[in-house]
Design a protein around this motif. Structure first.
Motif, PDB file in Angstrom:
ATOM      1  N   GLY A  46       0.979  -1.140   0.285  1.00  0.00           N
ATOM      2  CA  GLY A  46      -0.208  -0.049  -0.166  1.00  0.00           C
ATOM      3  C   GLY A  46       1.224   1.220   0.005  1.00  0.00           C
ATOM      4  N   ILE A  47       0.192   2.673  -0.027  1.00  0.00           N
ATOM      5  CA  ILE A  47       0.859   3.674  -0.248  1.00  0.00           C
ATOM      6  C   ILE A  47       1.667   4.432   1.488  1.00  0.00           C
ATOM      7  CG2 ILE A  47       0.572   6.302  -0.553  1.00  0.00           C
ATOM      8  CD1 ILE A  47      -0.318   4.385  -2.872  1.00  0.00           C
ATOM      9  N   PRO A  48       2.973   4.547   1.157  1.00  0.00           N
ATOM     10  CA  PRO A  48       3.754   4.244   2.075  1.00  0.00           C
ATOM     11  C   PRO A  48       2.639   5.513   3.447  1.00  0.00           C
ATOM     12  CG  PRO A  48       4.641   5.233   0.670  1.00  0.00           C
ATOM     13  CD  PRO A  48       3.702   4.380   0.202  1.00  0.00           C
ATOM     14  N   GLU A  62       8.531   4.830   4.946  1.00  0.00           N
ATOM     15  CA  GLU A  62       8.103   4.176   6.159  1.00  0.00           C
ATOM     16  C   GLU A  62       6.882   4.003   5.809  1.00  0.00           C
ATOM     17  OE1 GLU A  62      10.784   5.105  10.044  1.00  0.00           O
ATOM     18  OE2 GLU A  62       8.881   6.401   9.601  1.00  0.00           O
ATOM     19  N   TRP A  63       6.294   2.449   6.318  1.00  0.00           N
ATOM     20  CA  TRP A  63       4.538   1.998   5.971  1.00  0.00           C
ATOM     21  C   TRP A  63       4.610   2.188   7.616  1.00  0.00           C
ATOM     22  CZ3 TRP A  63       7.832   1.411   2.675  1.00  0.00           C
ATOM     23  CH2 TRP A  63       7.458   1.216   0.672  1.00  0.00           C
ATOM     24  N   SER A  64       3.827   2.443   8.417  1.00  0.00           N
ATOM     25  CA  SER A  64       2.837   1.420   9.303  1.00  0.00           C
ATOM     26  C   SER A  64       1.946   0.499   9.323  1.00  0.00           C
ATOM     27  CB  SER A  64       2.124   2.892  10.200  1.00  0.00           C
ATOM     28  OG  SER A  64       1.631   2.312  11.389  1.00  0.00           O
ATOM     29  N   GLU A  73       3.503  -1.556  14.242  1.00  0.00           N
ATOM     30  CA  GLU A  73       5.316  -1.512  13.932  1.00  0.00           C
ATOM     31  C   GLU A  73       5.200  -1.069  12.490  1.00  0.00           C
ATOM     32  OE1 GLU A  73       5.490  -5.987  16.135  1.00  0.00           O
ATOM     33  OE2 GLU A  73       5.206  -6.049  14.327  1.00  0.00           O
ATOM     34  N   THR A  74       6.335  -0.652  12.569  1.00  0.00           N
ATOM     35  CA  THR A  74       7.020   0.538  11.634  1.00  0.00           C
ATOM     36  C   THR A  74       8.084  -0.375  10.529  1.00  0.00           C
ATOM     37  OG1 THR A  74       6.186   2.554  12.709  1.00  0.00           O
ATOM     38  CG2 THR A  74       7.940   2.594  10.711  1.00  0.00           C
ATOM     39  N   VAL A  75       7.887   0.046   8.997  1.00  0.00           N
ATOM     40  CA  VAL A  75       8.998  -0.981   8.512  1.00  0.00           C
ATOM     41  C   VAL A  75       9.072   0.107   7.132  1.00  0.00           C
ATOM     42  CG1 VAL A  75       9.037  -2.356   6.286  1.00  0.00           C
ATOM     43  CG2 VAL A  75       8.010  -3.012   8.250  1.00  0.00           C
ATOM     44  N   GLY A  76      10.827   0.418   7.199  1.00  0.00           N
ATOM     45  CA  GLY A  76      11.313   1.290   6.509  1.00  0.00           C
ATOM     46  C   GLY A  76      11.880   0.548   5.460  1.00  0.00           C
TER      47      GLY A  76
END
Length: 104
Positions: A46-48, A62-64, A73-76
């Protein structure tokens, strides 16, 4: 009545082992993303939530991610100037972790 701390200690060790195993699974998944395009990541994730473009043409986004049990959680992901994923980072329940590879 005296309580022993051993069962509690064992529980923490078991939970720690489960957490390490869970993070290892995430690490394998994120490592598979290295070399893939930003477009491919957006199609899947999806859209970051936010992105930043570097002066060299690279970018970090970054994606939440909300887990099944409600944690955020956050993925960068860092992309090189060709738009390929060259590094990942994780912040969340399992602490902070980065890929072994870095961007040039």
């Amino acid at each position: 009545m005296k309580r022993s701390g051993i069962p509690v200690a064992v529980a923490f060790l078991l939970l720690g082992g489960c957490a390490a195993q869970e993070m290892e699974g995430y690490t394998k998944q994120y490592d598979q993303w290295l070399g893939t395009t930003k477009d491919a990541r957006i199609k899947e994730m999806g859209i970051p939530a936010k992105c930043h473009t570097f002066s060299d043409g690279g970018e970090v986004c970054e994606w939440s991610v909300q887990t099944q049990d409600g944690r955020n959680e956050t993925v960068g992901l860092t992309f090189d100037k060709q738009g390929k994923t060259c590094q990942w980072s994780y912040r969340g329940f399992y602490g902070q972790k980065k890929s072994n590879t870095t961007c040039a």
